[in-house]
Design a protein around this motif. Structure first.
Motif, short mmCIF file in Angstrom:
data_model
loop_
_atom_site.label_atom_id
_atom_site.label_comp_id
_atom_site.label_asym_id
_atom_site.label_seq_id
_atom_site.Cartn_x
_atom_site.Cartn_y
_atom_site.Cartn_z
N ALA A 1 0.83 -1.21 0.00
CA ALA A 1 0.00 0.00 0.00
C ALA A 1 0.86 1.26 0.00
CB ALA A 1 -0.94 -0.02 1.21
N VAL A 2 1.89 1.28 0.84
CA VAL A 2 2.75 2.45 0.93
C VAL A 2 3.54 2.64 -0.37
CG1 VAL A 2 4.76 3.44 2.13
CG2 VAL A 2 2.93 2.34 3.44
N LEU A 3 4.16 1.56 -0.85
CA LEU A 3 4.96 1.68 -2.06
C LEU A 3 4.12 2.01 -3.28
CD1 LEU A 3 7.52 -1.25 -1.57
CD2 LEU A 3 7.90 1.20 -1.27
N MET A 4 2.89 1.51 -3.32
CA MET A 4 2.01 1.83 -4.44
C MET A 4 1.65 3.31 -4.45
SD MET A 4 1.25 -0.43 -6.71
CE MET A 4 -0.29 0.18 -7.35
N ARG A 5 1.43 3.88 -3.27
CA ARG A 5 1.11 5.31 -3.22
C ARG A 5 2.31 6.15 -3.65
NH1 ARG A 5 -2.65 2.69 -2.36
NH2 ARG A 5 -2.51 2.91 -4.62
N VAL A 6 3.51 5.72 -3.24
CA VAL A 6 4.72 6.44 -3.67
C VAL A 6 4.89 6.33 -5.19
CG1 VAL A 6 7.23 6.54 -3.48
CG2 VAL A 6 5.84 6.15 -1.44
N THR A 7 4.68 5.14 -5.71
CA THR A 7 4.81 4.93 -7.16
C THR A 7 3.78 5.75 -7.92
OG1 THR A 7 5.59 2.67 -6.76
CG2 THR A 7 4.83 3.18 -8.98
N ASP A 8 2.54 5.75 -7.45
CA ASP A 8 1.50 6.53 -8.11
C ASP A 8 1.81 8.03 -8.06
OD1 ASP A 8 0.13 4.22 -8.68
OD2 ASP A 8 -1.19 4.35 -6.93
N PHE A 9 2.41 8.48 -6.96
CA PHE A 9 2.77 9.89 -6.83
C PHE A 9 3.76 10.30 -7.92
CE2 PHE A 9 5.85 13.02 -5.18
CZ PHE A 9 5.00 14.10 -5.00
N PHE A 10 4.77 9.46 -8.15
CA PHE A 10 5.76 9.77 -9.18
C PHE A 10 5.18 9.61 -10.58
CE2 PHE A 10 8.78 9.33 -5.72
CZ PHE A 10 9.73 10.28 -6.03
N LEU A 11 4.20 8.71 -10.73
CA LEU A 11 3.61 8.49 -12.05
C LEU A 11 2.76 9.67 -12.51
CD1 LEU A 11 2.54 4.73 -12.03
CD2 LEU A 11 4.21 5.80 -13.53
N VAL A 12 2.05 10.31 -11.58
CA VAL A 12 1.17 11.41 -11.97
C VAL A 12 1.95 12.70 -12.22
CG1 VAL A 12 -0.78 10.41 -10.74
CG2 VAL A 12 0.69 12.03 -9.56
N LEU A 13 3.16 12.80 -11.72
CA LEU A 13 3.96 13.99 -11.95
C LEU A 13 4.51 13.99 -13.37
CD1 LEU A 13 6.03 14.29 -8.64
CD2 LEU A 13 4.08 15.68 -9.34
N PRO A 14 4.54 15.14 -14.04
CA PRO A 14 5.18 15.21 -15.37
C PRO A 14 6.65 14.88 -15.26
CG PRO A 14 3.83 17.16 -14.95
CD PRO A 14 3.93 16.42 -13.64
N SER A 15 7.06 13.81 -15.91
CA SER A 15 8.42 13.31 -15.73
C SER A 15 9.47 14.32 -16.19
CB SER A 15 8.60 11.99 -16.49
OG SER A 15 8.32 12.17 -17.87
N LEU A 16 9.22 14.98 -17.31
CA LEU A 16 10.22 15.94 -17.82
C LEU A 16 10.35 17.13 -16.89
CD1 LEU A 16 12.18 16.70 -20.04
CD2 LEU A 16 10.29 17.78 -21.27
N VAL A 17 9.22 17.60 -16.35
CA VAL A 17 9.27 18.74 -15.42
C VAL A 17 10.01 18.36 -14.15
CG1 VAL A 17 7.88 20.33 -14.05
CG2 VAL A 17 7.15 19.71 -16.36
N LEU A 18 9.72 17.16 -13.63
CA LEU A 18 10.39 16.69 -12.42
C LEU A 18 11.89 16.52 -12.67
CD1 LEU A 18 10.26 15.74 -9.51
CD2 LEU A 18 9.68 13.45 -10.34
N ALA A 19 12.26 15.95 -13.82
CA ALA A 19 13.68 15.79 -14.14
C ALA A 19 14.35 17.14 -14.28
CB ALA A 19 13.82 14.99 -15.43
N ALA A 20 13.67 18.12 -14.86
CA ALA A 20 14.24 19.47 -14.99
C ALA A 20 14.45 20.11 -13.62
CB ALA A 20 13.33 20.34 -15.86
N VAL A 21 13.50 19.93 -12.73
CA VAL A 21 13.63 20.50 -11.38
C VAL A 21 14.78 19.85 -10.63
CG1 VAL A 21 12.49 20.73 -9.14
CG2 VAL A 21 11.21 21.18 -11.24
N LEU A 22 14.87 18.52 -10.70
CA LEU A 22 15.94 17.82 -9.99
C LEU A 22 17.31 18.18 -10.55
CD1 LEU A 22 14.39 14.25 -9.54
CD2 LEU A 22 14.77 15.99 -7.79
N SER A 23 17.43 18.27 -11.87
CA SER A 23 18.72 18.61 -12.48
C SER A 23 19.12 20.04 -12.14
CB SER A 23 18.65 18.43 -14.00
OG SER A 23 17.68 19.28 -14.57
N THR A 24 18.14 20.90 -11.84
CA THR A 24 18.44 22.28 -11.46
C THR A 24 18.85 22.36 -9.99
OG1 THR A 24 16.84 23.07 -13.08
CG2 THR A 24 17.56 24.63 -11.39
N VAL A 25 18.16 21.59 -9.14
CA VAL A 25 18.43 21.64 -7.70
C VAL A 25 19.77 20.98 -7.37
CG1 VAL A 25 17.66 20.84 -5.44
CG2 VAL A 25 16.01 21.74 -7.09
N LEU A 26 20.06 19.85 -8.00
CA LEU A 26 21.29 19.13 -7.73
C LEU A 26 22.49 19.85 -8.32
CD1 LEU A 26 20.03 15.49 -8.47
CD2 LEU A 26 20.30 16.57 -6.23
#
Length: 294
Positions: free
Chosen positions: A123-148
Motif C-alpha cells: 500500500a505504501v509503495l504503491m502510493r509512492v509509485t502513483d505519486f511519481f507516475l502522476v507527476l510530469p516526468s520531464l518537469v520533475l527531471a528538470a527541477v531535480l537537475s536544477t536543484v542538484l
C-alpha cells in the motif's frame, strides 16, 4: 556436477534465445547499428584528437560548411562538428545506460517487494509509485537537475528518479503472476523463506521481462538527457548531442542555415533511439510466447 549441468542448460537456453533473436531481422539490424555506434564512441579517444574540443585549439572558421578538412563543417567556435558528434555519443550513451541501470534496478526491487510482501508494504509503495507516475516526468527531471549540483551525475539521478515507477508497475504485475503458480506454493510448503522464493523463483522469471524493458528504457533516457541539455539544463562542460542542439539554437544556426550543425546530432539521437526500440521489440517478441506465435 550439479552446477555444471545448470551452466550447460543456461548456455543451451542462451543459444536458443540468440537463434530466435537472429530470426528477427529488425532487431538484428538495430543491434548492428548499436554495435557500430558504441564502437565509435569507445574508439573516439583513439581515432580523434581530444584537444580539438577546446575552443582555444579550434582551427576552423565559425559555422563553416563541410569541406576544407571538416567532413561535417564547424560550429560557432570553429570546432569540428564530426569531433563533437563522436565525443557527444560517449556522453549520451553513458547517461542513457547509467540512468537506465539505476531506474531499472530501483523499479525491479520496488516491484518485487510490493508484490511479494503485500499488505501495508504494498500500500505504501504503491502510493509512492502513483505519486511519481502522476507527476510530469520531464518537469520533475528538470527541477531535480536544477536543484542538484550541475553535472552528468545529477542528470543520471534526475532521469532515474522519474523513470523507475513504470518498471516497478511492470515488475509488480509479473511477480504477482509468478507467485500465483503452483510451484511457489510447494516451495512455501517445503519451508522456503522469502529470500529463497525471491532469489530462486521470482527473480529468474522476472529478469527476461526486465531485460527486454531495459533496451526500451535506454532510448527514453537518451531522449530525456537530450531534451534537458537542449533546454540548457545539461552539463555545459561536456559535449553531448543535446548540448550541440542547444548551442546551435543559441547561435542562430537555423537562421544562418547551418544545417550541418543541426542535422547530425538530431539524426544521431533518432537513429540510436530507433535502434534500441528495434532491439527491444525483437527481445519482447522472443521472450513473449504469444508474440512469438504471431
Amino acid at each position: 556436477m550439479t552446477s555444471a549441468i545448470v551452466w550447460r542448460r543456461r548456455r543451451a537456453a542462451a543459444g536458443r534465445l540468440w537463434d530466435q533473436f537472429r530470426s528477427q531481422r529488425g532487431g538484428l539490424f538495430g543491434l548492428v547499428i548499436l554495435a557500430v555506434i558504441v564502437l565509435l564512441a569507445l574508439l573516439a579517444p583513439v581515432i580523434t584528437d581530444p584537444s580539438g574540443l577546446d575552443v582555444t585549439h579550434a582551427t576552423g572558421g565559425a559555422l563553416k560548411p563541410p569541406g576544407d578538412g571538416f567532413l561535417l563543417g564547424t560550429d560557432e567556435t570553429g570546432r569540428s562538428v564530426l569531433l563533437l558528434l563522436l565525443w557527444g555519443s560517449r556522453v549520451s550513451l553513458l547517461v542513457g545506460f547509467a540512468a537506465t541501470l539505476l531506474c531499472v534496478g530501483i523499479g525491479t526491487i520496488v516491484g518485487i517487494v510490493m508484490a511479494h510482501f503485500g499488505g501495508w508494504v504494498q500500500a505504501v509503495l504503491m502510493r509512492v509509485t502513483d505519486f511519481f507516475l502522476v507527476l510530469p516526468s520531464l518537469v520533475l527531471a528538470a527541477v531535480l537537475s536544477t536543484v542538484l549540483t550541475p553535472g552528468i551525475g545529477s542528470i543520471i539521478i534526475a532521469i532515474a528518479a522519474t523513470a523507475w515507477p513504470t518498471t516497478a508497475r511492470l515488475v509488480r504485475s509479473q511477480t504477482l503472476a509468478v507467485e500465483s503458480r503452483p510451484y511457489i506454493e510447494r516451495s512455501w510448503a517445503l519451508g522456503a523463506g522469502h529470500w529463497h522464493v525471491i532469489g530462486k523463483h521470482v527473480l529468474p522469471a522476472v529478469l527476461p521481462l526486465v531485460f527486454a524493458n531495459t533496451t526500451l528504457t535506454v532510448g527514453q533516457s537518451i531522449i530525456t538527457e537530450s531534451t534537458l541539455a537542449f533546454l540548457g539544463l545539461g552539463d555545459p562542460n561536456s559535449a553531448s548531442w543535446g548540448e550541440m542542439l542547444h548551442n546551435a539554437l543559441q547561435v542562430g544556426a537555423v537562421t544562418a542555415r547551418a544545417w550541418w550543425y543541426l542535422l547530425p546530432p538530431g539524426l544521431a539521437i533518432g537513429v540510436v533511439v530507433l535502434a534500441f526500440m528495434m532491439c527491444g521489440r525483437a527481445l519482447e517478441a522472443v521472450l513473449n510466447p504469444r508474440l512469438r506465435e504471431r
